[in-house]
Enzyme design. Sequence first.
Site, PDB file in Angstrom:
ATOM      1  N   LYS A 126      -5.621   1.350 -20.696  1.00 23.41           N
ATOM      2  CA  LYS A 126      -5.897   1.605 -22.180  1.00 23.41           C
ATOM      3  C   LYS A 126      -4.444   1.241 -22.854  1.00 23.41           C
ATOM      4  O   LYS A 126      -4.013   0.400 -23.024  1.00 23.41           O
ATOM      5  CB  LYS A 126      -6.282   2.900 -22.390  1.00 23.41           C
ATOM      6  CG  LYS A 126      -7.459   3.463 -21.575  1.00 23.41           C
ATOM      7  CD  LYS A 126      -8.556   2.542 -21.726  1.00 23.41           C
ATOM      8  CE  LYS A 126      -9.947   3.014 -21.088  1.00 23.41           C
ATOM      9  NZ  LYS A 126      -9.842   3.351 -19.554  1.00 23.41           N
ATOM     10  N   TYR A 137     -13.549  13.129 -20.225  1.00 24.69           N
ATOM     11  CA  TYR A 137     -14.085  11.703 -19.987  1.00 24.69           C
ATOM     12  C   TYR A 137     -15.202  11.711 -18.919  1.00 24.69           C
ATOM     13  O   TYR A 137     -15.324  12.323 -17.886  1.00 24.69           O
ATOM     14  CB  TYR A 137     -12.846  11.004 -19.312  1.00 24.69           C
ATOM     15  CG  TYR A 137     -13.395   9.348 -18.893  1.00 24.69           C
ATOM     16  CD1 TYR A 137     -13.982   8.503 -19.493  1.00 24.69           C
ATOM     17  CD2 TYR A 137     -12.947   9.197 -17.439  1.00 24.69           C
ATOM     18  CE1 TYR A 137     -14.383   7.375 -19.125  1.00 24.69           C
ATOM     19  CE2 TYR A 137     -13.436   7.726 -17.138  1.00 24.69           C
ATOM     20  CZ  TYR A 137     -14.040   7.021 -17.737  1.00 24.69           C
ATOM     21  OH  TYR A 137     -14.251   5.841 -17.335  1.00 24.69           O
ATOM     22  N   ASP A 173      -4.562  14.732 -18.486  1.00 21.43           N
ATOM     23  CA  ASP A 173      -5.127  13.325 -18.662  1.00 21.43           C
ATOM     24  C   ASP A 173      -4.626  12.828 -20.359  1.00 21.43           C
ATOM     25  O   ASP A 173      -4.921  13.285 -21.197  1.00 21.43           O
ATOM     26  CB  ASP A 173      -6.539  12.849 -18.736  1.00 21.43           C
ATOM     27  CG  ASP A 173      -7.087  11.471 -18.683  1.00 21.43           C
ATOM     28  OD1 ASP A 173      -6.207  10.636 -19.443  1.00 21.43           O
ATOM     29  OD2 ASP A 173      -8.117  11.382 -18.414  1.00 21.43           O
ATOM     30  N   ARG A 230       0.713  -1.089   0.143  1.00 17.58           N
ATOM     31  CA  ARG A 230      -0.044   0.051   0.191  1.00 17.58           C
ATOM     32  C   ARG A 230       0.972   1.238  -0.055  1.00 17.58           C
ATOM     33  O   ARG A 230       0.484   2.377  -0.353  1.00 17.58           O
ATOM     34  CB  ARG A 230      -0.990  -0.071   1.027  1.00 17.58           C
ATOM     35  CG  ARG A 230      -1.806   1.088   1.097  1.00 17.58           C
ATOM     36  CD  ARG A 230      -3.029   0.749   2.344  1.00 17.58           C
ATOM     37  NE  ARG A 230      -2.540   0.657   3.609  1.00 17.58           N
ATOM     38  CZ  ARG A 230      -2.167   1.621   4.388  1.00 17.58           C
ATOM     39  NH1 ARG A 230      -2.241   2.944   4.055  1.00 17.58           N
ATOM     40  NH2 ARG A 230      -1.704   1.363   5.717  1.00 17.58           N
TER      41      ARG A 230
END
Length: 387
Positions: free
Chosen positions: A199, A102, A174, A48
């Site tokens: 992606k 988006y 982005d 983590r």
Amino acid sequence: MKDKKPELNTLCVHAGELRDEKYRGAISPLYMATSYAFEDVEAKRYPRYFNTPNQEALSRKIAALEHTEKALLFGSGMAAISSALMAFLHRGDHVVLQKTLYGGTFNLVTEEFHKFGIEYTFTEGWAPEDFETCIRKNTRVIFIETPSNPLLTVTDIKAVAQIASKHGLVSMLDNTFASPVNQNPADFGIDLVIHSATKYLGGHSDILAGAVAGSEEHVEKVLQFGKNFGGNLSDYTVWLLERSIKTLGLRVKAQNRNARKLARFLQKHPDVSAVYYPGLKSHPDHALAKQQMKGFGGMLSFELRDGLDARQFMKELRLIKPSMSLAGVESTISSPMLTSHALLSTEERHKQGISDGLLRFSVGIEDKKDLIKDIEQALVKVTELVG
């Protein structure tokens, strides 16, 4: 004379790789441990905390590809976006966001930010002046996406970065649609570069991941937030993502070539009323795209002429898959109204210019002739249905 930096494909294969010192295997070993020693060690490792061996190695690779000092890996693109934004926004702060975003990012802002007392403004357009006029005394961040999802609008990266710098703001971009192959926002002054690694970085439709890259100072702030909210990746997925990035340059350049050919084909077809692709000279942002992109990407969108059913068209395709995500080696197509922007109201979608008949086309690496044949046969069938 300084040694020249490695070229793209060399970085994709070798940057940040873990060496198998014991068995000398050709690929990075996978360390699956979730528990590490805490005494007499150089680093106290914990999954983590984003510092397992595989996480650190892949982060170095992504940083090298994006020309930044550091990078972090997250469990999804939205985990990367939300962590980056929330690391720099607090109660009473304000963020300026690009109008064409988006749908998941738009929904995050409109559904969640008021709960934290964070104010926001969406620009009217995506020209530099649209961003500057939205800045307030309490503005802390400017967030852009270029090329945008799904209309492939192109924002002036350098101009926005300069505006942010002038006002002492953190700029975020982005970069999912472009990928590091086609665009490196940090070279234009952007502070944090964000990816849905699901992606193009993953590229095979089998990985869910996100990434944030930037200066050591900015990434450290995202890291502190990320530790508390626990959005990092499992090391097996990290290992798979590193494997995938080795072919990133080859894949994306092939997709660039195919997309440009398909965009030109669609633009000339009488049954297609509009094509959105920055590689076309007719695209309003074509000149800007040429200035800041090395390639125009594998994504495009288009609309069929009036009277043709876009949903039926997708059903008639035989090679191109109707599918929700994008950027895999296989060609896929989707309706933003039903997928990426389904969380937006009809009014919100239309305000962004997203019609109900818009189709988003993720062009893969298949032979372009086969893709064209598939589109042609589907258009013939859907045309026959209207007589």
